[in-house]
Motif scaffolding. Structure first.
Motif, PDB file in Angstrom:
ATOM      1  N   GLU A  82       0.840  -1.194   0.000  1.00  0.00           N
ATOM      2  CA  GLU A  82       0.000   0.000   0.000  1.00  0.00           C
ATOM      3  C   GLU A  82       0.881   1.252   0.000  1.00  0.00           C
ATOM      4  OE1 GLU A  82      -3.768  -1.840   2.488  1.00  0.00           O
ATOM      5  OE2 GLU A  82      -2.366  -0.542   3.554  1.00  0.00           O
ATOM      6  N   ARG A 106      -5.375   1.122  -0.874  1.00  0.00           N
ATOM      7  CA  ARG A 106      -5.576   0.067   0.126  1.00  0.00           C
ATOM      8  C   ARG A 106      -5.705  -1.283  -0.571  1.00  0.00           C
ATOM      9  NH1 ARG A 106      -3.368   2.640   2.756  1.00  0.00           N
ATOM     10  NH2 ARG A 106      -4.042   4.259   4.190  1.00  0.00           N
ATOM     11  N   PHE A 108      -5.519  -4.247   1.622  1.00  0.00           N
ATOM     12  CA  PHE A 108      -5.879  -5.214   2.662  1.00  0.00           C
ATOM     13  C   PHE A 108      -7.110  -4.735   3.410  1.00  0.00           C
ATOM     14  CE2 PHE A 108      -1.268  -4.955   2.106  1.00  0.00           C
ATOM     15  CZ  PHE A 108      -1.063  -6.199   1.527  1.00  0.00           C
ATOM     16  N   PRO A 109      -8.047  -5.654   3.658  1.00  0.00           N
ATOM     17  CA  PRO A 109      -9.245  -5.235   4.386  1.00  0.00           C
ATOM     18  C   PRO A 109      -8.909  -4.769   5.799  1.00  0.00           C
ATOM     19  CG  PRO A 109      -9.281  -7.613   3.963  1.00  0.00           C
ATOM     20  CD  PRO A 109      -8.044  -7.068   3.317  1.00  0.00           C
ATOM     21  N   ASN A 110      -9.648  -3.802   6.261  1.00  0.00           N
ATOM     22  CA  ASN A 110      -9.435  -3.263   7.600  1.00  0.00           C
ATOM     23  C   ASN A 110     -10.794  -3.203   8.296  1.00  0.00           C
ATOM     24  OD1 ASN A 110      -8.408  -2.038   9.825  1.00  0.00           O
ATOM     25  ND2 ASN A 110      -8.142  -0.026   8.895  1.00  0.00           N
ATOM     26  N   PRO A 111     -11.050  -3.976   9.346  1.00  0.00           N
ATOM     27  CA  PRO A 111     -10.123  -4.905  10.004  1.00  0.00           C
ATOM     28  C   PRO A 111      -9.778  -6.105   9.111  1.00  0.00           C
ATOM     29  CG  PRO A 111     -12.353  -5.194  10.853  1.00  0.00           C
ATOM     30  CD  PRO A 111     -12.385  -4.004   9.949  1.00  0.00           C
ATOM     31  N   PRO A 112      -8.622  -6.742   9.381  1.00  0.00           N
ATOM     32  CA  PRO A 112      -8.178  -7.870   8.551  1.00  0.00           C
ATOM     33  C   PRO A 112      -9.190  -9.010   8.538  1.00  0.00           C
ATOM     34  CG  PRO A 112      -6.506  -7.253  10.171  1.00  0.00           C
ATOM     35  CD  PRO A 112      -7.725  -6.477  10.503  1.00  0.00           C
ATOM     36  N   LYS A 113      -9.262  -9.678   7.388  1.00  0.00           N
ATOM     37  CA  LYS A 113     -10.144 -10.832   7.256  1.00  0.00           C
ATOM     38  C   LYS A 113      -9.312 -12.006   6.790  1.00  0.00           C
ATOM     39  CE  LYS A 113     -14.322  -8.398   5.877  1.00  0.00           C
ATOM     40  NZ  LYS A 113     -14.827  -7.778   4.666  1.00  0.00           N
ATOM     41  N   VAL A 121     -11.141  -4.907  -2.122  1.00  0.00           N
ATOM     42  CA  VAL A 121     -11.014  -3.818  -1.152  1.00  0.00           C
ATOM     43  C   VAL A 121     -11.177  -2.494  -1.898  1.00  0.00           C
ATOM     44  CG1 VAL A 121      -9.439  -2.647   0.447  1.00  0.00           C
ATOM     45  CG2 VAL A 121      -9.543  -5.155   0.377  1.00  0.00           C
ATOM     46  N   ASN A 123     -11.562   1.672  -1.754  1.00  0.00           N
ATOM     47  CA  ASN A 123     -11.297   2.860  -0.947  1.00  0.00           C
ATOM     48  C   ASN A 123     -11.635   4.083  -1.800  1.00  0.00           C
ATOM     49  OD1 ASN A 123     -10.451   4.242   1.323  1.00  0.00           O
ATOM     50  ND2 ASN A 123      -8.338   4.415   0.604  1.00  0.00           N
TER      51      ASN A 123
END
Ligand code: SLL
Length: 145
Positions: A82, A106, A108-113, A121, A123
């Motif tokens: 990122e 972005r 990576f998913p936030n919160p991580p999955k 993902v 943004n």
């Protein structure tokens, strides 16, 4: 160029990115495919006032500057990390100075999955490009939309 007085035009745009994990095709340097873009809120073609868009990527990309001269104003790449993209918008006939936006890519998913859940993902940010006392020619173009 003749500038108007007392006219302010705000043009809504969306700056965003969408990223997909490459799954079984992923390797260390290319774990995701992503697209960064500038678009109209309803996917309108923005080329009536945007001439071209420069995407400035992290220096680990070669070349790190990408120029997109026709719509859709988007850029697709693969990578692993990122970073903040600089997106510079250039306007028709250089009627106004370029506007610079910063897009935090972005992946990576936030919160991580659990990454076995292959969801893209996204943004996205709503922006208003504000033109203060633009040249008459640009004002006419922006008002016609
Ligand atoms: C990080 N500050 O450490 C960031 C840098 C850079 C990502 C991320 C290059 C891919 C390629 C790439 O994805 N760079 O070499 O084609 O997380």
């Amino acid at each position: 160029k003749a500038r108007t007085k007392g006219a302010t035009v705000a043009v809504p745009v969306i700056q965003g990115s969408i990223a997909f994990w490459l799954g079984p095709e992923a390797d260390e340097w290319h774990s995701h495919r992503w697209t960064a873009y500038i678009r109209g809120p309803k996917n309108e073609d923005l080329s009536y006032f945007i001439r071209y868009v420069e995407f400035h990527l992290h220096e680990s990309f070669h070349p790190s500057k990408r120029v997109v001269t026709r719509p859709p104003f988007e850029l697709t790449e693969t990578g692993w990390g990122e970073f903040d993209l600089i997106i510079r918008l250039f306007f028709i006939d250089n009627l106004e100075s370029p506007i610079e936006l910063v897009h935090p890519l972005r992946l990576f998913p936030n919160p991580p999955k659990d990454q076995s859940v292959e969801e893209p993902v996204v943004n996205e940010y709503y922006e208003e490009l504000v033109f203060q006392d633009p040249p008459e020619e640009l004002l006419a173009i922006l008002r016609m939309g």
